[in-house]
Design a protein around this motif. Structure first.
Motif, PDB file in Angstrom:
ATOM      1  N   ASP A  15      -1.441  -2.029  -6.134  1.00 18.45           N
ATOM      2  CA  ASP A  15      -2.186  -2.150  -4.873  1.00 18.45           C
ATOM      3  C   ASP A  15      -1.923  -3.501  -4.212  1.00 18.45           C
ATOM      4  O   ASP A  15      -2.829  -4.145  -3.680  1.00 18.45           O
ATOM      5  N   TYR A  16      -0.652  -3.921  -4.242  1.00 18.47           N
ATOM      6  CA  TYR A  16      -0.268  -5.238  -3.741  1.00 18.47           C
ATOM      7  C   TYR A  16       0.710  -5.101  -2.575  1.00 18.47           C
ATOM      8  O   TYR A  16       1.318  -6.060  -2.141  1.00 18.47           O
ATOM      9  N   ASP A  17       0.864  -3.884  -2.059  1.00 20.69           N
ATOM     10  CA  ASP A  17       1.824  -3.597  -0.997  1.00 20.69           C
ATOM     11  C   ASP A  17       1.178  -3.738   0.378  1.00 20.69           C
ATOM     12  O   ASP A  17      -0.031  -3.943   0.490  1.00 20.69           O
ATOM     13  N   ASP A  18       1.989  -3.599   1.431  1.00 15.41           N
ATOM     14  CA  ASP A  18       1.495  -3.892   2.774  1.00 15.41           C
ATOM     15  C   ASP A  18       0.470  -2.863   3.262  1.00 15.41           C
ATOM     16  O   ASP A  18       0.394  -1.734   2.776  1.00 15.41           O
ATOM     17  N   THR A  19      -0.323  -3.298   4.245  1.00 19.63           N
ATOM     18  CA  THR A  19      -1.370  -2.477   4.851  1.00 19.63           C
ATOM     19  C   THR A  19      -1.236  -2.568   6.365  1.00 19.63           C
ATOM     20  O   THR A  19      -0.961  -3.642   6.898  1.00 19.63           O
ATOM     21  N   HIS A  20      -1.441  -1.452   7.046  1.00 18.13           N
ATOM     22  CA  HIS A  20      -1.519  -1.502   8.508  1.00 18.13           C
ATOM     23  C   HIS A  20      -2.935  -1.121   8.903  1.00 18.13           C
ATOM     24  O   HIS A  20      -3.400  -0.025   8.606  1.00 18.13           O
ATOM     25  N   ALA A  80      -2.107   8.637   2.097  1.00 15.66           N
ATOM     26  CA  ALA A  80      -1.638   9.925   1.582  1.00 15.66           C
ATOM     27  C   ALA A  80      -1.509  10.976   2.673  1.00 15.66           C
ATOM     28  O   ALA A  80      -0.526  11.724   2.712  1.00 15.66           O
ATOM     29  N   THR A  81      -2.484  11.033   3.576  1.00 17.96           N
ATOM     30  CA  THR A  81      -2.481  12.098   4.576  1.00 17.96           C
ATOM     31  C   THR A  81      -1.514  11.772   5.713  1.00 17.96           C
ATOM     32  O   THR A  81      -0.491  12.438   5.886  1.00 17.96           O
ATOM     33  N   ALA A  82      -1.797  10.724   6.477  1.00 14.89           N
ATOM     34  CA  ALA A  82      -0.875  10.318   7.547  1.00 14.89           C
ATOM     35  C   ALA A  82       0.480   9.928   6.966  1.00 14.89           C
ATOM     36  O   ALA A  82       1.531  10.188   7.564  1.00 14.89           O
ATOM     37  N   GLY A  83       0.467   9.325   5.772  1.00 13.41           N
ATOM     38  CA  GLY A  83       1.712   8.896   5.141  1.00 13.41           C
ATOM     39  C   GLY A  83       2.660  10.037   4.858  1.00 13.41           C
ATOM     40  O   GLY A  83       3.885   9.881   4.947  1.00 13.41           O
ATOM     41  N   PRO A 125       1.708   1.922   4.640  1.00 15.41           N
ATOM     42  CA  PRO A 125       2.832   2.763   5.071  1.00 15.41           C
ATOM     43  C   PRO A 125       4.088   2.659   4.223  1.00 15.41           C
ATOM     44  O   PRO A 125       4.747   3.668   3.951  1.00 15.41           O
ATOM     45  N   SER A 126       4.438   1.442   3.782  1.00 12.51           N
ATOM     46  CA  SER A 126       5.773   1.249   3.214  1.00 12.51           C
ATOM     47  C   SER A 126       5.977   1.941   1.879  1.00 12.51           C
ATOM     48  O   SER A 126       7.068   2.434   1.592  1.00 12.51           O
ATOM     49  N   VAL A 127       4.945   1.976   1.029  1.00 11.63           N
ATOM     50  CA  VAL A 127       5.143   2.594  -0.288  1.00 11.63           C
ATOM     51  C   VAL A 127       5.530   4.060  -0.172  1.00 11.63           C
ATOM     52  O   VAL A 127       6.307   4.577  -0.973  1.00 11.63           O
ATOM     53  N   ASP A 133       9.244  -6.282  -0.029  1.00 11.43           N
ATOM     54  CA  ASP A 133       7.898  -6.262  -0.604  1.00 11.43           C
ATOM     55  C   ASP A 133       7.695  -5.004  -1.443  1.00 11.43           C
ATOM     56  O   ASP A 133       7.166  -5.059  -2.563  1.00 11.43           O
ATOM     57  N   TRP A 134       8.128  -3.854  -0.896  1.00 13.53           N
ATOM     58  CA  TRP A 134       8.021  -2.581  -1.624  1.00 13.53           C
ATOM     59  C   TRP A 134       8.803  -2.645  -2.932  1.00 13.53           C
ATOM     60  O   TRP A 134       8.313  -2.212  -3.985  1.00 13.53           O
ATOM     61  N   ALA A 135      10.014  -3.198  -2.883  1.00  9.29           N
ATOM     62  CA  ALA A 135      10.845  -3.274  -4.084  1.00  9.29           C
ATOM     63  C   ALA A 135      10.194  -4.142  -5.153  1.00  9.29           C
ATOM     64  O   ALA A 135      10.135  -3.757  -6.336  1.00  9.29           O
ATOM     65  N   ALA A 136       9.701  -5.307  -4.764  1.00 10.31           N
ATOM     66  CA  ALA A 136       9.077  -6.206  -5.735  1.00 10.31           C
ATOM     67  C   ALA A 136       7.821  -5.574  -6.333  1.00 10.31           C
ATOM     68  O   ALA A 136       7.591  -5.650  -7.553  1.00 10.31           O
ATOM     69  N   CYS A 137       7.015  -4.933  -5.496  1.00 11.76           N
ATOM     70  CA  CYS A 137       5.803  -4.278  -6.004  1.00 11.76           C
ATOM     71  C   CYS A 137       6.156  -3.117  -6.931  1.00 11.76           C
ATOM     72  O   CYS A 137       5.479  -2.886  -7.943  1.00 11.76           O
TER      73      CYS A 137
END
Length: 415
Positions: free
Chosen positions: A86-91, A151-154, A98-100, A34-38
C-alpha cells in the motif's frame, strides 16, 4: 477538449487512441518506477508466495516473482504484489491507486506483444486516465457506499491499456468495456486484509481478459457501463459528465510508508524540529478521522494509521519513508507512547482531503498535497524512495525506463 454528456464509454474509447502530452508521459514514467519498486518490495515480503505458486507457470509474461505466466495471470500477480505494501501512488480526483492496475496490465500485454517500452508506458498512461475518468463519472457516492475505486474504475483503465496494445477496433473496445462491466468488482470491506491488494490484481486481470476476449470476437451489451442496468446504474454511479483531460500529472506519490491521509500532516512539519514540542494540534478533513486517527496503535500496521504515532516517529528521528520503521516495537516504544499524548487531532471541514494544518506550540504550518512538485523534485524524491525499497537496483530500473529498454526492465523486476 469537449465535455462528454454522460457517454463515458465513448470517452474511454477516445482515450485509447489519444496522444498524451509529454508532461503526462514524464509523470507516468515516474509512476512506472514507483510501481516497479513497490512490486519488487511487495514480492520480497513473501505474504502472497503460496497463493501465487498456485497459479499457472507457463506463458509469455513475467511476474515480480520471476515466474512466466499467461497475460491475465501475470497482470493478476503483479497488480497484487505491487499493492501489497500500500505504498503506491494515489489519485485523489476519485480516490484510487491507478498505476498498480494499469502498469500491471500494460506490461503483461506489452511483453507478450513484444511492444516497445514507450508504447507500454503510453498504454499505461491512457489506462490511468481512463480509470480516473471512470471514477469521476461514477462519483464519490460510489466510493462512499463501499466500492474500491482502485478495483472498479481501475478495471476499466486496465481494459483500455490492454485494448490499445492489442490494437482493438473501436467496436471491439466497446465490447471489451461491456465485458469489463460485468466483471469489475472490489469492496472497501477488504481494507486491512490481503483482499485489498488482491482487488488491484483482479482489476488488472479483468482488463486484460476483457480486451483479449473482445479480440477473439466475444460480444457484450452495447453499453454495459452506462446503459440501462449497466455498471453505473447498479453500482451507485452518479453519471457525472466528464471530459477528456490529462489528470495523471496531479497524481500523488507516497513518500511516507503509511496511510495517504497522514501525508499532508507529515509534509507540513517535514523540516520542523518536533523533539521538544509540547503541544501539537493537527487539523484535517473529517474523512480522515475514521481512517487514520488511531490514538494508541499497538502494532506496526496500526501505526501506519495514526497521526499521533507518525508525529512521534518524526520527533524521534525515525524515517517515515522506511517501511521497516513501522514495526511492532516502534509502536510500543515507551518514549513514543509518551509523545503521542502531546498530539491532538481535530476535524476541519474547510480543509480539503489533500490538506492539513498543524499547530506546533502556537506556530501554524499548512501543507496541500495538490501543491505541484517540479519534475526534478518529484524525480529526486521517488529515486530516494525507490533506493530505500530496492537498493541500487532502482538506478538500473530508472535507466531502463529512460532508455526504453523493456527487456532490461523486465529482467530487473525479477532479478
Amino acid at each position: 477538449m469537449q465535455p462528454v454528456n454522460g457517454d463515458i464509454t465513448t470517452l474511454l474509447i477516445d482515450y485509447a487512441s489519444a496522444t498524451p502530452p509529454q508532461s503526462a508521459r514524464d509523470v507516468m514514467r515516474l509512476s512506472v518506477l514507483d510501481w516497479a519498486a513497490c512490486g519488487i518490495a511487495g514480492a520480497a515480503q513473501g505474504e502472497f508466495s503460496n497463493w501465487a505458486r498456485g497459479l499457472g507457470t507457463s506463458g509469455p509474461s513475467t511476474g515480480f516473482d520471476g515466474i512466466a505466466r499467461t497475460m491475465p495471470d501475470a497482470a493478476l500477480v503483479n497488480g497484487t504484489l505491487s499493492h501489497a505494501l500500500d505504498y503506491d501512488d494515489t489519485h485523489f480526483d476519485h480516490i484510487g491507486h491507478p498505476s498498480v492496475v494499469v502498469c500491471s496490465a500494460a506490461l503483461a500485454v506489452g511483453e507478450a506483444q513484444d511492444a516497445p517500452l514507450a508504447s507500454v508506458i503510453d498504454a499505461a498512461l491512457v489506462g490511468a486516465e481512463a480509470s480516473i475518468a471512470t471514477g469521476l463519472w461514477l462519483g464519490r457516492a460510489h466510493y462512499q457506499i463501499g466500492y474500491h475505486q482502485t478495483a472498479t474504475a481501475g478495471a476499466f483503465g486496465a481494459t483500455i491499456a490492454a485494448a490499445r496494445l492489442l490494437n482493438l477496433t473501436p467496436a471491439q473496445m466497446r465490447h471489451a468495456i461491456g465485458l469489463c462491466s460485468t466483471m469489475a468488482s472490489g469492496l472497501k470491506s477488504q481494507f486491512g486484509t490481503m483482499g485489498k491488494p488482491l482487488n488491484a490484481g483482479l482489476a488488472a486481470r479483468t482488463g486484460v481478459e476483457a480486451a483479449l476476449w473482445a479480440q477473439t470476437g466475444m460480444t457484450a451489451a452495447p453499453d454495459g457501463l452506462a446503459g440501462p442496468l449497466g455498471f453505473g446504474d447498479t453500482h451507485h454511479g452518479a453519471g457525472d459528465p466528464v471530459k477528456l483531460d490529462w489528470r495523471m500529472p496531479r497524481v500523488s506519490h507516497k513518500f511516507h510508508a503509511c496511510c495517504h491521509g497522514l501525508h499532508a500532516c507529515l509534509e507540513a512539519v517535514r523540516d520542523i524540529p518536533l523533539a521538544d514540542a509540547q503541544q501539537i494540534t493537527v487539523h484535517t478533513h473529517p474523512r480522515w478521522l475514521t481512517v487514520c486517527n488511531q490514538p494508541a496503535p499497538e502494532t506496526g500496521l496500526g501505526a501506519k494509521f495514526s497521526y499521533a504515532h507518525v508525529l512521534a516517529m518524526t520527533a524521534s528521528g525515525h524515517d517515515t519513508g522506511d517501511i521497516a520503521a513501522f514495526s511492532d516495537a516502534c509502536a510500543r516504544d515507551a518514549g513514543m507512547v509518551r509523545f503521542r499524548h502531546r498530539v491532538q487531532v481535530h476535524a476541519d471541514p474547510q480543509l480539503t482531503e489533500m490538506q492539513a494544518r498543524v499547530v506546533v506550540d502556537g506556530t501554524t504550518y499548512l501543507h496541500d498535497l495538490d501543491t505541484p512538485l517540479s519534475l526534478d523534485q518529484r524525480t529526486a524524491r521517488l529515486m530516494q524512495k525507490a533506493r530505500a525499497l530496492v537498493g541500487a537496483r532502482a538506478d538500473g530500473i530508472w535507466a531502463a525506463i529512460t532508455n526504453g529498454d523493456r527487456a532490461g526492465l523486465v529482467q530487473l523486476l525479477t532479478s
